[in-house]
Design a protein around this motif. Structure first.
Motif, PDB file in Angstrom:
ATOM      1  N   GLY A  41      47.349  41.332  45.334  1.00  0.00           N
ATOM      2  CA  GLY A  41      46.629  40.369  44.513  1.00  0.00           C
ATOM      3  C   GLY A  41      45.131  40.436  44.726  1.00  0.00           C
ATOM      4  O   GLY A  41      44.345  40.322  43.770  1.00  0.00           O
ATOM      5  N   GLU A  42      44.700  40.643  45.948  1.00  0.00           N
ATOM      6  CA  GLU A  42      43.264  40.683  46.234  1.00  0.00           C
ATOM      7  C   GLU A  42      42.599  41.912  45.633  1.00  0.00           C
ATOM      8  O   GLU A  42      41.371  41.966  45.522  1.00  0.00           O
ATOM      9  CB  GLU A  42      43.025  40.661  47.739  1.00  0.00           C
ATOM     10  N   LYS A  43      43.396  42.889  45.207  1.00  0.00           N
ATOM     11  CA  LYS A  43      42.867  44.064  44.509  1.00  0.00           C
ATOM     12  C   LYS A  43      42.923  43.898  42.991  1.00  0.00           C
ATOM     13  O   LYS A  43      42.520  44.801  42.250  1.00  0.00           O
ATOM     14  CB  LYS A  43      43.669  45.315  44.900  1.00  0.00           C
ATOM     15  N   GLY A  44      43.454  42.765  42.523  1.00  0.00           N
ATOM     16  CA  GLY A  44      43.580  42.548  41.091  1.00  0.00           C
ATOM     17  C   GLY A  44      44.749  43.280  40.478  1.00  0.00           C
ATOM     18  O   GLY A  44      44.793  43.514  39.261  1.00  0.00           O
ATOM     19  N   ILE A  45      45.737  43.651  41.303  1.00  0.00           N
ATOM     20  CA  ILE A  45      46.940  44.353  40.828  1.00  0.00           C
ATOM     21  C   ILE A  45      48.104  43.376  40.829  1.00  0.00           C
ATOM     22  O   ILE A  45      48.393  42.756  41.854  1.00  0.00           O
ATOM     23  CB  ILE A  45      47.267  45.557  41.734  1.00  0.00           C
ATOM     24  N   ARG A  46      48.760  43.244  39.699  1.00  0.00           N
ATOM     25  CA  ARG A  46      49.897  42.329  39.595  1.00  0.00           C
ATOM     26  C   ARG A  46      51.197  43.087  39.833  1.00  0.00           C
ATOM     27  O   ARG A  46      51.359  44.226  39.398  1.00  0.00           O
ATOM     28  CB  ARG A  46      49.921  41.657  38.221  1.00  0.00           C
ATOM     29  N   VAL A  47      52.140  42.436  40.527  1.00  0.00           N
ATOM     30  CA  VAL A  47      53.446  43.032  40.832  1.00  0.00           C
ATOM     31  C   VAL A  47      54.526  42.027  40.466  1.00  0.00           C
ATOM     32  O   VAL A  47      54.522  40.893  40.969  1.00  0.00           O
ATOM     33  CB  VAL A  47      53.559  43.408  42.324  1.00  0.00           C
ATOM     34  N   ASN A  48      55.438  42.431  39.591  1.00  0.00           N
ATOM     35  CA  ASN A  48      56.496  41.540  39.113  1.00  0.00           C
ATOM     36  C   ASN A  48      57.806  42.310  38.976  1.00  0.00           C
ATOM     37  O   ASN A  48      57.842  43.534  39.132  1.00  0.00           O
ATOM     38  CB  ASN A  48      56.117  40.947  37.751  1.00  0.00           C
TER      39      ASN A  48
ATOM     40  N   ALA B  62      52.107  55.675  46.890  1.00  0.00           N
ATOM     41  CA  ALA B  62      51.313  56.743  46.286  1.00  0.00           C
ATOM     42  C   ALA B  62      50.359  56.234  45.217  1.00  0.00           C
ATOM     43  O   ALA B  62      49.251  56.752  45.062  1.00  0.00           O
ATOM     44  CB  ALA B  62      52.244  57.799  45.681  1.00  0.00           C
ATOM     45  N   VAL B  63      50.771  55.219  44.468  1.00  0.00           N
ATOM     46  CA  VAL B  63      49.982  54.817  43.303  1.00  0.00           C
ATOM     47  C   VAL B  63      48.863  53.841  43.617  1.00  0.00           C
ATOM     48  O   VAL B  63      47.830  53.828  42.937  1.00  0.00           O
ATOM     49  CB  VAL B  63      50.910  54.226  42.214  1.00  0.00           C
ATOM     50  N   VAL B  64      49.028  53.006  44.627  1.00  0.00           N
ATOM     51  CA  VAL B  64      48.062  51.932  44.877  1.00  0.00           C
ATOM     52  C   VAL B  64      46.619  52.424  45.006  1.00  0.00           C
ATOM     53  O   VAL B  64      45.710  51.816  44.423  1.00  0.00           O
ATOM     54  CB  VAL B  64      48.488  51.089  46.102  1.00  0.00           C
ATOM     55  N   PRO B  65      46.349  53.518  45.719  1.00  0.00           N
ATOM     56  CA  PRO B  65      44.952  53.946  45.823  1.00  0.00           C
ATOM     57  C   PRO B  65      44.307  54.315  44.494  1.00  0.00           C
ATOM     58  O   PRO B  65      43.073  54.384  44.390  1.00  0.00           O
ATOM     59  CB  PRO B  65      45.031  55.173  46.749  1.00  0.00           C
ATOM     60  N   HIS B  66      45.124  54.556  43.473  1.00  0.00           N
ATOM     61  CA  HIS B  66      44.616  54.997  42.177  1.00  0.00           C
ATOM     62  C   HIS B  66      44.544  53.872  41.143  1.00  0.00           C
ATOM     63  O   HIS B  66      44.067  54.122  40.027  1.00  0.00           O
ATOM     64  CB  HIS B  66      45.508  56.122  41.632  1.00  0.00           C
ATOM     65  N   LEU B  67      45.012  52.689  41.479  1.00  0.00           N
ATOM     66  CA  LEU B  67      45.060  51.596  40.507  1.00  0.00           C
ATOM     67  C   LEU B  67      43.782  50.775  40.530  1.00  0.00           C
ATOM     68  O   LEU B  67      43.258  50.440  41.585  1.00  0.00           O
ATOM     69  CB  LEU B  67      46.257  50.688  40.788  1.00  0.00           C
TER      70      LEU B  67
ATOM     71  N   GLY C 105      43.602  44.930  37.194  1.00  0.00           N
ATOM     72  CA  GLY C 105      44.245  44.817  35.889  1.00  0.00           C
ATOM     73  C   GLY C 105      45.492  45.651  35.762  1.00  0.00           C
ATOM     74  O   GLY C 105      46.248  45.508  34.792  1.00  0.00           O
ATOM     75  N   ALA C 106      45.724  46.544  36.727  1.00  0.00           N
ATOM     76  CA  ALA C 106      46.941  47.361  36.706  1.00  0.00           C
ATOM     77  C   ALA C 106      48.155  46.491  37.010  1.00  0.00           C
ATOM     78  O   ALA C 106      48.046  45.401  37.568  1.00  0.00           O
ATOM     79  CB  ALA C 106      46.837  48.491  37.715  1.00  0.00           C
ATOM     80  N   SER C 107      49.317  47.015  36.638  1.00  0.00           N
ATOM     81  CA  SER C 107      50.550  46.239  36.773  1.00  0.00           C
ATOM     82  C   SER C 107      51.683  47.133  37.257  1.00  0.00           C
ATOM     83  O   SER C 107      51.862  48.247  36.761  1.00  0.00           O
ATOM     84  CB  SER C 107      50.928  45.618  35.418  1.00  0.00           C
ATOM     85  N   ILE C 108      52.423  46.634  38.238  1.00  0.00           N
ATOM     86  CA  ILE C 108      53.635  47.290  38.732  1.00  0.00           C
ATOM     87  C   ILE C 108      54.817  46.385  38.380  1.00  0.00           C
ATOM     88  O   ILE C 108      54.783  45.186  38.663  1.00  0.00           O
ATOM     89  CB  ILE C 108      53.574  47.511  40.250  1.00  0.00           C
ATOM     90  N   ILE C 109      55.841  46.964  37.764  1.00  0.00           N
ATOM     91  CA  ILE C 109      57.015  46.188  37.358  1.00  0.00           C
ATOM     92  C   ILE C 109      58.268  46.887  37.882  1.00  0.00           C
ATOM     93  O   ILE C 109      58.474  48.075  37.638  1.00  0.00           O
ATOM     94  CB  ILE C 109      57.104  46.050  35.829  1.00  0.00           C
TER      95      ILE C 109
END
Length: 293
Positions: A219-226, A171-176, A179-183
């Motif tokens: 990663g190619e969208k500039g969104i980090r996931v950790n 749900a969230v990815v289309p809105h990020l 520089g956004a971050s998912i943890i």
């Protein structure tokens, strides 16, 4: 000049905990002793100014500690929680508002299909966007053995720990924005599983695989996931797991010789959410008192 160092063995309660038990999901006020979420100790440094965060399971334990830390670093904070946890949620939201940050209450059950999407959309509508998603909500119970594992209990663990995580990210990815971050809150159980927590440990191993896969995809969208992988941390989930006789020795088998407090885990989330971790993605950060993953 630096101040004196703190001995990590005695920085918080070094002994075990009194025998006690709660019904799920567990409440802070019924714990003896109460956990330290950093209410008095956490000092912000402007690392997350202007950012907007959603934390599932944000009412208590690690979630509350992260909410406090994020607010003191300058973020607005929405928290998802079960309706039964309203008293804990109210306390957490008051701590966020005390930092002059916006706070949003999102009571509901993440196991219900559509609810993870709903809280993402409600947070975006309230805050005007979303920069930080912390997937922290979890369920665990002690299991007597595989032959006695209740399938309805197994389903609850899977839906809380896995289904809700996947739907939230979907749900969230289309809105990020970049520089956004998912943890994700993983666990040492994903690496060192105990038979008594077999279904919980399964979900935690799966979460690590999900984090690594999403770090590659996003990663190619500039969104980090950790992920953060806590060890034994004193939260309401522990007395609500169903093992009161194990609490006097809880955390005593770590190299540091004690259980951790939520306040000791929150800085890991702040780091991963901040620009200090701009080149960190697909990582699992252990906060385990010295136990190896």
């Amino acid at each position: 000049m630096t101040g004196p160092t703190t001995d990590p063995r005695t920085a918080h309660r070094a002994e075990g905990f009194p025998e006690q038990e709660q019904q799920q999901p567990g409440l802070t006020d019924r714990m003896d002793p109460r956990p330290d979420h950093g209410e008095e100790s956490y000092r912000g440094a402007g690392r997350l100014v202007g950012r907007r965060a959603l934390i599932t399971g944000g009412d208590s334990g690690i979630g509350r500690a992260v909410a406090i830390a994020f607010a003191r670093e300058g973020a607005d904070v929405a928290i998802g929680y079960l309706p039964e946890e309203e008293s804990d949620a109210a306390s957490t939201l008051a701590l966020v508002r005390a930092e002059d940050r916006r706070a949003l209450a999102l009571p509901g059950d993440l196991r219900e299909e559509g609810w993870p999407t709903s809280i993402v959309e409600r947070t975006i509508a309230e805050f005007g966007g979303l920069d930080l998603l912390v997937l922290n909500a979890a369920h665990q119970r002690e299991r007597a053995g595989i032959e006695e594992l209740p399938m309805d209990g197994f389903d609850r663990v899977m839906r809380t720990n896995l289904y809700a995580m996947v739907e939230s990210v979907k749900a969230v990815v289309p809105h990020l924005a970049p520089g956004a971050s998912i943890i994700v809150t993983a666990s040492i159980q994903g690496f060192d599983p105990k038979a008594a927590l077999v279904d919980y440990a399964m979900t935690k191993a799966a979460q690590v695989a999900f984090v690594e896969a999403m770090a590659t995809e996003l990663g190619e969208k500039g969104i980090r996931v950790n992920a953060v992988a806590p060890g034994p941390i004193w939260t309401p989930l522990i007395p609500a797991t169903g093992w009161p006789d194990k609490l006097p020795s809880f955390g005593q088998d770590t190299p540091l010789g004690r259980a951790g407090q939520p306040a000791e885990v929150a800085p890991a989330y702040v780091y991963l959410a901040s620009d200090a971790a701009s080149y960190v993605s697909g990582a699992v950060l252990p906060v385990t008192g010295g136990k190896a993953l």
